[in-house]
Motif scaffolding. Structure first.
Motif, PDB file in Angstrom:
ATOM      1  N   ILE A  47      27.641  34.695  43.181  1.00 14.44           N
ATOM      2  CA  ILE A  47      28.956  34.940  43.442  1.00 14.44           C
ATOM      3  C   ILE A  47      28.539  36.964  43.169  1.00 14.44           C
ATOM      4  O   ILE A  47      28.005  37.152  42.186  1.00 14.44           O
ATOM      5  N   VAL A  48      29.248  37.565  43.669  1.00 12.15           N
ATOM      6  CA  VAL A  48      29.188  39.065  43.625  1.00 12.15           C
ATOM      7  C   VAL A  48      30.763  39.350  43.262  1.00 12.15           C
ATOM      8  O   VAL A  48      31.412  39.559  43.909  1.00 12.15           O
ATOM      9  N   ASP A  49      31.190  39.723  42.398  1.00 12.84           N
ATOM     10  CA  ASP A  49      32.137  39.920  42.264  1.00 12.84           C
ATOM     11  C   ASP A  49      32.683  41.331  41.264  1.00 12.84           C
ATOM     12  O   ASP A  49      31.596  41.610  39.415  1.00 12.84           O
ATOM     13  N   LEU A  50      32.974  42.144  42.306  1.00 15.53           N
ATOM     14  CA  LEU A  50      33.155  43.484  41.859  1.00 15.53           C
ATOM     15  C   LEU A  50      34.685  43.756  40.850  1.00 15.53           C
ATOM     16  O   LEU A  50      34.571  45.110  40.649  1.00 15.53           O
ATOM     17  N   GLN A  51      34.997  43.118  40.121  1.00 11.51           N
ATOM     18  CA  GLN A  51      35.864  43.566  38.975  1.00 11.51           C
ATOM     19  C   GLN A  51      35.744  43.487  37.602  1.00 11.51           C
ATOM     20  O   GLN A  51      36.340  43.494  37.312  1.00 11.51           O
ATOM     21  N   ARG A  52      34.227  42.566  37.864  1.00  5.78           N
ATOM     22  CA  ARG A  52      33.902  42.752  36.732  1.00  5.78           C
ATOM     23  C   ARG A  52      32.301  44.227  36.665  1.00  5.78           C
ATOM     24  O   ARG A  52      32.467  44.846  35.451  1.00  5.78           O
ATOM     25  N   ARG A  53      31.748  44.126  37.702  1.00  2.53           N
ATOM     26  CA  ARG A  53      30.433  45.359  37.119  1.00  2.53           C
ATOM     27  C   ARG A  53      30.804  46.326  38.958  1.00  2.53           C
ATOM     28  O   ARG A  53      31.193  45.872  39.771  1.00  2.53           O
TER      29      ARG A  53
END
Length: 427
Positions: free
Chosen positions: A284-290
């Motif tokens: 996944i790509v999680d833009l809540q993390r980075r």
């Protein structure tokens, strides 16, 4: 609030205006505004919402707008001002709702089915609101960490404390028997640090997390059991997110980073390594993390902004876009897609099929070819872009002010974006 991931607050929660159902309606209104309502219904489609709105003399649209603009305290004051109800009238309304029994066949059947599914031994659940609360709990308390990772330790969704939301996810998953490769409580070093700071046992926290699948309500429980001043919480959060290996753990950190991704020598903290591991483990790509990749990045098709667009597109698909905007909602995305000649819908559809940057680049070259000269001209235009109109200049100045940046050092839009990304994930 994302009501595809958690339920709204209990209808019995009196946290907004002291009115039964108002806190729940607030969560649904905010989710409605953010298009994250899931299977819940808001306003005229909800019997409880309709009764509250009619009682207070407020329209669903007006309430949704107020919920979007106000925190709970301000919203409560606004509701009471609009409704002009006495304490006696509110108490009578609350009692009626709390004691309301299912009288029609539909709601009687719903209660019967919910009891059979979630609480076959409970003879005390009889009212409409108890039926709703049981359904919310039954549908959301279980977290499956074999299909997705827990939230990042950066997330402060629970009581404003880094790691508490992640720990809540793991607590629920362990109780459900779906914790996968993760560890909860006394066998997790990170959890031990959080629990020690809170002064709460792993068993007590797990029980509270299971009983309160809504972030606000588990936050209220944590705050009742842990009276930490904001200064201590801020210091704890900073230490948690920025904690790197010491002399005793450096070898273990290096070995773990080698296992996760040996190319990422830029990863120097445990939380960053944990986030990377979560993303890679579940693809996944999680833009809540980075943050997404820099707009300056030209790794894909030699084109600026494209790698960033891919990151945001994958996060959009996975419902992990966080504070970012994608596609039609982003001016830079529209410009990039316009240059490539791809519609947002077609680009998103391609990302669902193509799992790597290389595959995306190949697809673009085959279907939307661009010359090196075209790409060079586009890159120069984008990297040198500065605000032109007075309105754009004012917005840029306001943005830099919020970022505490020197306008003489940040002149281009791309530079402002890079700084914004850095500040967004800084603790």
């Amino acid at each position: 609030m994302d009501l595809t991931r958690q339920p709204p607050r209990r209808p019995s929660n009196l946290g907004v205006a002291g009115i039964v159902g108002a806190a729940r309606m607030t969560d649904k209104a905010r989710a409605y505004n953010n298009e994250t309502l899931g299977e819940f219904v808001y306003g005229k489609y909800s019997g409880l919402d309709r009764r509250i709105l009619e009682f207070m003399g407020i329209s669903a649209d007006a309430f949704a707008e107020a919920a979007d603009e106000s925190d709970d305290a301000a919203l409560s004051a606004w509701m009471l001002e609009q409704g002009k109800k006495t304490d006696k009238e509110i108490a009578a309304f609350n009692q009626t709702e709390l004691e309301r029994l299912p009288t029609d066949k539909k709601h009687q059947q719903l209660l019967k089915e919910r009891l059979a599914k979630f609480a076959p031994d409970r003879a005390d659940i009889k009212t409409v609101l108890q039926s709703i609360e049981l359904d919310d709990w039954g549908c959301f308390w279980q977290v499956d960490l074999t299909t997705r990772p827990p939230r990042s330790a950066r997330a402060r969704d629970v009581a404003g404390i880094c790691g508490a939301a992640r720990m809540a996810d793991k607590a629920r998953a362990e109780r459900a028997g779906k914790i996968g490769d993760y560890k909860y409580g006394d066998i997790s070093g990170q959890d031990v640090r959080i629990l020690t700071f809170l002064g709460i046992s792993a068993n007590d926290f797990q029980e509270a997390a299971v009983n309160n699948p809504n972030d606000i309500e588990i936050s209220e429980w944590v705050q009742e059991h842990c009276d930490k001043p904001l200064e201590e919480i801020d210091a704890f959060n900073h230490a948690m997110v920025n904690r790197g290996p010491d002399e005793t753990s450096r070898e273990r950190f290096e070995a773990r980073r080698q296992e996760v991704d040996p190319t990422r020598t830029d990863i120097t903290t445990w939380v960053a390594l944990q986030d990377l591991d979560d993303e890679l483990s579940f693809g996944i790509v999680d833009l809540q993390r980075r943050a997404p990749r820099s707009p300056h990045n030209t790794d894909v098709y030699g084109t600026v902004q494209l790698a960033r667009l891919i990151d945001k597109g994958r996060a959009f698909i996975g419902n992990t876009l966080g504070v970012y905007f994608y596609g039609e909602e982003s001016g830079l995305d529209r410009m990039t897609l316009g240059f490539l000649g791809v519609s947002p819908a077609d680009f998103t559809a391609a990302l669902k099929k193509l799992s790597t940057d290389t595959e995306v680049e190949t697809w673009l070259k085959e279907n939307y070819p661009k010359s090196e000269a075209d790409i060079k001209a586009f890159n120069e235009k984008m990297t040198q872009m500065t605000p032109e109109t007075e309105r754009q200049k004012a917005r840029m100045a306001e943005r830099l002010k919020k970022l505490d940046a020197d306008p003489s050092e940040i002149r281009t839009l791309f530079s402002a974006i890079d700084l914004d990304d850095e500040k967004t994930f800084e603790l």
